[in-house]
Motif scaffolding. Structure first.
Motif, PDB file in Angstrom:
ATOM      1  N   VAL A 489      15.361 -13.705  40.466  1.00  0.00           N
ATOM      2  CA  VAL A 489      15.846 -12.794  41.502  1.00  0.00           C
ATOM      3  C   VAL A 489      15.583 -11.346  41.093  1.00  0.00           C
ATOM      4  CG1 VAL A 489      17.938 -11.924  42.602  1.00  0.00           C
ATOM      5  CG2 VAL A 489      17.557 -14.381  42.431  1.00  0.00           C
ATOM      6  N   ARG A 490      15.832 -11.025  39.811  1.00  0.00           N
ATOM      7  CA  ARG A 490      15.578  -9.653  39.343  1.00  0.00           C
ATOM      8  C   ARG A 490      14.088  -9.308  39.461  1.00  0.00           C
ATOM      9  NH1 ARG A 490      20.580  -7.846  39.845  1.00  0.00           N
ATOM     10  NH2 ARG A 490      22.056  -8.631  38.269  1.00  0.00           N
ATOM     11  N   TRP A 491      13.230 -10.298  39.144  1.00  0.00           N
ATOM     12  CA  TRP A 491      11.794 -10.064  39.302  1.00  0.00           C
ATOM     13  C   TRP A 491      11.462  -9.764  40.759  1.00  0.00           C
ATOM     14  CZ3 TRP A 491       8.284 -12.373  42.460  1.00  0.00           C
ATOM     15  CH2 TRP A 491       6.939 -12.046  42.258  1.00  0.00           C
ATOM     16  N   ALA A 492      12.054 -10.522  41.675  1.00  0.00           N
ATOM     17  CA  ALA A 492      11.756 -10.350  43.103  1.00  0.00           C
ATOM     18  C   ALA A 492      12.223  -8.992  43.611  1.00  0.00           C
ATOM     19  CB  ALA A 492      12.396 -11.475  43.903  1.00  0.00           C
ATOM     20  N   THR A 493      13.396  -8.554  43.195  1.00  0.00           N
ATOM     21  CA  THR A 493      13.882  -7.252  43.662  1.00  0.00           C
ATOM     22  C   THR A 493      13.051  -6.107  43.097  1.00  0.00           C
ATOM     23  OG1 THR A 493      15.533  -7.197  41.875  1.00  0.00           O
ATOM     24  CG2 THR A 493      16.240  -8.070  44.017  1.00  0.00           C
ATOM     25  N   ASP A 494      12.466  -6.309  41.908  1.00  0.00           N
ATOM     26  CA  ASP A 494      11.651  -5.265  41.282  1.00  0.00           C
ATOM     27  C   ASP A 494      10.205  -5.256  41.783  1.00  0.00           C
ATOM     28  OD1 ASP A 494      13.814  -4.494  39.752  1.00  0.00           O
ATOM     29  OD2 ASP A 494      13.182  -5.584  37.955  1.00  0.00           O
ATOM     30  N   ASN A 495       9.708  -6.414  42.245  1.00  0.00           N
ATOM     31  CA  ASN A 495       8.272  -6.533  42.500  1.00  0.00           C
ATOM     32  C   ASN A 495       7.882  -6.994  43.898  1.00  0.00           C
ATOM     33  OD1 ASN A 495       6.997  -6.242  39.589  1.00  0.00           O
ATOM     34  ND2 ASN A 495       8.776  -7.585  39.362  1.00  0.00           N
ATOM     35  N   ALA A 496       8.814  -7.495  44.688  1.00  0.00           N
ATOM     36  CA  ALA A 496       8.419  -8.127  45.948  1.00  0.00           C
ATOM     37  C   ALA A 496       9.066  -7.508  47.185  1.00  0.00           C
ATOM     38  CB  ALA A 496       8.741  -9.627  45.891  1.00  0.00           C
ATOM     39  N   GLY A 497       9.605  -6.299  47.068  1.00  0.00           N
ATOM     40  CA  GLY A 497      10.167  -5.636  48.237  1.00  0.00           C
ATOM     41  C   GLY A 497      11.416  -6.297  48.775  1.00  0.00           C
ATOM     42  N   ILE A 498      12.268  -6.800  47.880  1.00  0.00           N
ATOM     43  CA  ILE A 498      13.494  -7.495  48.276  1.00  0.00           C
ATOM     44  C   ILE A 498      14.681  -6.536  48.251  1.00  0.00           C
ATOM     45  CG2 ILE A 498      15.084  -9.356  47.671  1.00  0.00           C
ATOM     46  CD1 ILE A 498      12.297 -10.231  48.769  1.00  0.00           C
ATOM     47  N   ASP A 499      15.525  -6.643  49.245  1.00  0.00           N
ATOM     48  CA  ASP A 499      16.744  -5.834  49.337  1.00  0.00           C
ATOM     49  C   ASP A 499      17.820  -6.458  48.449  1.00  0.00           C
ATOM     50  OD1 ASP A 499      19.013  -4.416  50.005  1.00  0.00           O
ATOM     51  OD2 ASP A 499      18.657  -4.486  52.165  1.00  0.00           O
ATOM     52  N   ALA A 500      18.137  -5.819  47.342  1.00  0.00           N
ATOM     53  CA  ALA A 500      19.103  -6.363  46.384  1.00  0.00           C
ATOM     54  C   ALA A 500      20.510  -6.456  46.963  1.00  0.00           C
ATOM     55  CB  ALA A 500      19.121  -5.505  45.116  1.00  0.00           C
ATOM     56  N   ASP A 501      20.754  -5.813  48.075  1.00  0.00           N
ATOM     57  CA  ASP A 501      22.081  -5.865  48.695  1.00  0.00           C
ATOM     58  C   ASP A 501      22.179  -6.938  49.769  1.00  0.00           C
ATOM     59  OD1 ASP A 501      23.130  -3.751  47.170  1.00  0.00           O
ATOM     60  OD2 ASP A 501      22.197  -2.273  48.501  1.00  0.00           O
ATOM     61  N   ARG A 502      21.093  -7.677  49.998  1.00  0.00           N
ATOM     62  CA  ARG A 502      21.114  -8.747  51.010  1.00  0.00           C
ATOM     63  C   ARG A 502      20.456 -10.000  50.437  1.00  0.00           C
ATOM     64  NH1 ARG A 502      18.636  -7.472  56.505  1.00  0.00           N
ATOM     65  NH2 ARG A 502      17.049  -6.331  55.310  1.00  0.00           N
ATOM     66  N   MET A 503      21.191 -10.692  49.575  1.00  0.00           N
ATOM     67  CA  MET A 503      20.677 -11.910  48.948  1.00  0.00           C
ATOM     68  C   MET A 503      21.736 -13.009  49.003  1.00  0.00           C
ATOM     69  SD  MET A 503      18.505 -10.501  45.664  1.00  0.00           S
ATOM     70  CE  MET A 503      19.967 -10.089  44.716  1.00  0.00           C
ATOM     71  N   CYS A 504      21.270 -14.222  49.274  1.00  0.00           N
ATOM     72  CA  CYS A 504      22.145 -15.380  49.336  1.00  0.00           C
ATOM     73  C   CYS A 504      21.492 -16.513  48.553  1.00  0.00           C
ATOM     74  CB  CYS A 504      22.379 -15.804  50.787  1.00  0.00           C
ATOM     75  SG  CYS A 504      23.558 -17.166  50.996  1.00  0.00           S
ATOM     76  N   VAL A 505      22.291 -17.472  48.076  1.00  0.00           N
ATOM     77  CA  VAL A 505      21.771 -18.631  47.367  1.00  0.00           C
ATOM     78  C   VAL A 505      22.183 -19.885  48.125  1.00  0.00           C
ATOM     79  CG1 VAL A 505      23.766 -18.601  45.788  1.00  0.00           C
ATOM     80  CG2 VAL A 505      21.699 -19.893  45.173  1.00  0.00           C
ATOM     81  N   TYR A 506      21.203 -20.772  48.329  1.00  0.00           N
ATOM     82  CA  TYR A 506      21.421 -22.007  49.097  1.00  0.00           C
ATOM     83  C   TYR A 506      20.735 -23.156  48.372  1.00  0.00           C
ATOM     84  CZ  TYR A 506      19.618 -25.442  52.540  1.00  0.00           C
ATOM     85  OH  TYR A 506      19.230 -26.591  53.180  1.00  0.00           O
ATOM     86  N   GLY A 507      21.457 -24.254  48.137  1.00  0.00           N
ATOM     87  CA  GLY A 507      20.845 -25.370  47.445  1.00  0.00           C
ATOM     88  C   GLY A 507      21.432 -26.701  47.838  1.00  0.00           C
ATOM     89  N   VAL A 508      20.651 -27.757  47.548  1.00  0.00           N
ATOM     90  CA  VAL A 508      21.030 -29.130  47.873  1.00  0.00           C
ATOM     91  C   VAL A 508      21.111 -29.935  46.584  1.00  0.00           C
ATOM     92  CG1 VAL A 508      20.420 -31.191  49.199  1.00  0.00           C
ATOM     93  CG2 VAL A 508      19.823 -28.910  50.076  1.00  0.00           C
ATOM     94  N   SER A 509      22.125 -30.794  46.459  1.00  0.00           N
ATOM     95  CA  SER A 509      22.318 -31.646  45.294  1.00  0.00           C
ATOM     96  C   SER A 509      22.562 -30.764  44.072  1.00  0.00           C
ATOM     97  CB  SER A 509      21.130 -32.589  45.122  1.00  0.00           C
ATOM     98  OG  SER A 509      21.452 -33.650  44.267  1.00  0.00           O
ATOM     99  N   PHE A 510      21.715 -30.844  43.016  1.00  0.00           N
ATOM    100  CA  PHE A 510      21.903 -29.899  41.912  1.00  0.00           C
ATOM    101  C   PHE A 510      21.789 -28.465  42.415  1.00  0.00           C
ATOM    102  CE2 PHE A 510      20.147 -26.967  38.814  1.00  0.00           C
ATOM    103  CZ  PHE A 510      21.085 -27.050  37.797  1.00  0.00           C
ATOM    104  N   GLY A 511      20.958 -28.248  43.430  1.00  0.00           N
ATOM    105  CA  GLY A 511      20.855 -26.916  44.002  1.00  0.00           C
ATOM    106  C   GLY A 511      22.184 -26.422  44.554  1.00  0.00           C
ATOM    107  N   GLY A 512      22.998 -27.344  45.091  1.00  0.00           N
ATOM    108  CA  GLY A 512      24.335 -26.973  45.537  1.00  0.00           C
ATOM    109  C   GLY A 512      25.213 -26.576  44.366  1.00  0.00           C
ATOM    110  N   TYR A 513      25.093 -27.336  43.268  1.00  0.00           N
ATOM    111  CA  TYR A 513      25.806 -26.967  42.034  1.00  0.00           C
ATOM    112  C   TYR A 513      25.392 -25.561  41.610  1.00  0.00           C
ATOM    113  CZ  TYR A 513      26.620 -26.580  37.015  1.00  0.00           C
ATOM    114  OH  TYR A 513      26.987 -26.127  35.768  1.00  0.00           O
ATOM    115  N   ALA A 514      24.073 -25.307  41.587  1.00  0.00           N
ATOM    116  CA  ALA A 514      23.581 -24.004  41.149  1.00  0.00           C
ATOM    117  C   ALA A 514      24.089 -22.885  42.059  1.00  0.00           C
ATOM    118  CB  ALA A 514      22.057 -24.015  41.113  1.00  0.00           C
TER     119      ALA A 514
END
Length: 649
Positions: A489-514
């Motif tokens: 995520v830090r790489w993406a905010t530094d290099n890919a034009g990502i808004d660090a104030d608008r981020m969410c995490v979504y996952g299924v199975s172990f991804g839900g745990y994460a």
């Protein structure tokens, strides 16, 4: 059958797709996953079998649909009992197939195999159970065998089909595995080999003789056995390394091919002389494992292999003078940017099925005729989606905080809004073994169509880079695995034009745990978290009936997370709900056996106790991922609304 299947069959290759419409792609288009899959030509090329999902009631039900060629006239449709699906199948003659049956237990999990194998003719008649606990009552006729209280899978089909099949089988209460030679017409069978380990599979030479058997021992360690005369000898670790997994033999049975890893590094493909043991590497990749092979018109040895990290690259195993290699190169040149894979061919090699796939195309299938040099389009795996409207999945690479090189994928909207983009991080399931790949990803494409950038990281513990990389994630579920995701995520905010104030995490199975673990461990990083069919209280692993029954599964759990209760509590998000500040959406099914419903209830109750009640979507009759079409649509609808509320415009 969709009428477009019949019309498209006659169209030439390289169809032109329509321009992308301005309207938002409906959720229902993403839910209709893989309407067509697993096409297989009969040896004489007169019949084609395809897994076709047909709407029946509230579900899209997989059926085995048979067609005659070349007119593509529908001959029969075979639907297995409710929730039962064909996992794999292959022709054992020009008119008969052997089928490994499974059960769908949700849209987010590979269908489970209960070890049942049956055979049928192309018209769906003369069905004969070959192995399974319902063998006797489901047989078309009594074949002289009672129910099998065990499971089996297809070990081998002779390169020249003769109506027979080899099955690797084991009884549930036995400590051995055996290889069965089965007549698929009568159901009669004979045992041709037995090894003193449960759940082992066998490798059969082209002359019909078993040569290898492999599986995991009670300590969940890979074990390879080799047959010498009447004896099975365990191949020593110094010979196998971490992995030596044979899968194909040369036409004269003098050599075999295998997946190999000497010291836990990424898997390479090797070719070994059976008599001398001389071994050479025939395909490898500096960044990751060779994880897929492709056969040509022969069923003996593959002609090519593919890499697993980044965009798949082909590694040819035969010279350019090989007719199949030459044909593959010619066809691949017609689809620049895509990956072309041969699927199967007629016995004489005159006709060949192939699929074209990419990050934007889940699969378009073609039939090639060598006599005419023509490739006709058959159908698209997801005909409700236009690849031209899908987003590019860009391979990325970055270094974790401890210097480990990591890889992943960033999917950006085709027409992004001005300014920095909101981001959804999607940790994959597993976590040990599965990994994200470059090919079409439904979740990523759906979210990109809604204006979100999507980040997927193959954190340590993921598959695709060998056992050492996978083992680096053991007992690091709340530790270095989460570090890797945060570093991505830090790489993406530094290099890919990502808004660090608008981020969410979504996952299924172990991804839900994460998702819930990151929300508790990094309370200010994400504005929201979504757990779908997740595991949240890891003590429950060792309370499951299946873990109590299987020593091997219990060994895997101990390897992954340990069995110390205090440590399991320390890394369970349900025990850390008080540190979660972001809004949470929990989605779960009451019949989930992979992540039993108790996980969701404990997570919900803990959040409510902490004064952070989650949004909640629970369906008592659903499984590990929702199966009913209406419920799948509702999952995406709620996900879309939840994200829009917290990180949308």
């Amino acid at each position: 059958m969709n009428r477009s299947f019949l019309l498209l069959f006659a169209l030439p290759a390289l169809p032109a797709f329509a321009q992308a419409p301005a309207a938002t792609i409906p959720i229902s288009a993403f839910v209709k996953q893989e309407q067509f899959a697993q096409p297989r030509l009969s040896p004489d090329g007169k019949h084609l079998v395809v897994t076709v999902r047909m709407p029946i009631g509230k579900r899209d039900v997989p059926t085995m649909t048979f067609y005659s060629l070349p007119d593509l006239k529908m001959e029969s449709v075979v639907r297995l009992p409710a929730f039962q699906v064909p996992l794999t199948y292959d022709w054992v003659s020009n008119t008969r197939l052997v089928v490994r049956k499974g059960r769908e237990e949700g849209s987010r999990e590979i269908p489970s195999s209960y070890g049942e194998v049956l055979a049928m003719d192309y018209d769906g008649k003369k069905q004969e159970y070959l192995y399974g606990f319902e063998r006797f009552k489901n047989s078309a006729r009594t074949s002289g065998y009672a129910d099998d209280y065990g499971s089996a899978f297809i070990a081998d089909i002779p390169a020249r089909p003769n109506g027979r099949a080899f099955l690797s089988a084991h009884l549930w209460d036995a400590d051995f595995s055996e290889l069965l030679d089965v007549d698929t017409q009568s159901g009669k069978r004979r045992s041709v080999a037995r090894v003193p380990y449960p759940r082992f599979g066998f490798n059969v030479q082209n002359d019909g003789e078993p040569r290898f058997a492999s599986g995991n021992d009670e300590a969940a360690l890979f074990t390879l056995l080799r047959r010498e005369g009447d004896n099975w000898i365990r191949v020593p670790r110094e010979k196998t390394g971490t992995l030596l997994d044979p899968f194909a033999f040369s036409a004269d049975d003098r050599e075999f091919m295998a997946w190999h890893s000497r010291h836990g590094e990424p898997h390479v493909l090797v070719r070994e002389d059976l008599a001398t043991g001389a071994r050479r590497v025939v395909a490898e990749d500096a960044n990751g494992s060779i994880n897929n092979v492709m056969f040509g018109s022969s069923r003996y040895l593959p002609i090519a292999a593919f890499t697993s990290v980044g965009k798949p690259q082909v590694r040819y195993l035969e010279p350019d003078s090989n007719a199949d290699v030459a044909l593959h190169k010619q066809l691949a040149a017609q689809f620049p940017g895509d990956v072309v894979r041969f699927l199967n061919a007629t016995q004489d090699g005159a006709k060949l099925l192939f699929v074209v796939q990419s990050d934007r195309d889940p699969g378009t299938y073609y039939l090639f005729d060598r006599a005419t040099g023509r490739a006709d389009m058959l159908f698209a795996a997801m005909d409700s989606l236009d690849p031209e409207q899908m987003a590019e999945r860009k391979p990325i690479s970055f270094k974790a905080r401890d210097g480990l090189q990591l890889h992943g994928y960033l999917t950006l909207p085709r027409q992004p809004a001005a300014g920095k983009l909101p981001l959804v991080l999607i940790p994959h399931g597993g976590p040990h073994g599965p990994h994200d790949g470059w090919y079409f990803d439904t979740d990523a494409q759906f979210l990109a169509s809604r204006g979100y950038a999507v980040l997927q990281v193959n954190f340590r513990g993921s598959g695709g880079r060998g056992e050492t990389f996978q083992a680096a994630g053991y007992r690091q579920w709340r530790g270095k695995i989460m570090d890797d995701l945060v570093d991505g995520v830090r790489w993406a905010t530094d290099n890919a034009g990502i808004d660090a104030d608008r981020m969410c995490v979504y996952g299924v199975s172990f991804g839900g745990y994460a998702a819930l673990t990151l929300a508790s461990r990094e309370p200010t990083l994400f504005k929201c978290a979504v757990g779908y069919a997740g595991v949240y209280d890891l003590k429950l692993f060792f309370e499951e009936d299946r873990a109590k029954r299987s020593k091997s599964l219990a060994s895997f759990y101990r390897r992954y997370v340990g069995d110390d209760i205090a440590e399991l509590d320390r890394i369970s998000p349900a025990l850390h709900a008080g540190t979660i500040k972001a809004p949470v959406l929990l989605i779960h099914g009451g019949k989930d056996t992979i992540a039993p419903k108790e996980h969701a209830f404990r997570m919900r109750d803990a959040l409510e106790k902490a004064g952070r009640p989650p949004e909640w979507y629970y369906v008592d009759y659903e499984w590990h991922g929702f199966y009913d079409t209406e419920n799948q649509i509702e999952v995406y609808r709620r996900l879309e609304a939840f994200l829009a509320k917290h990180i949308g415009k």
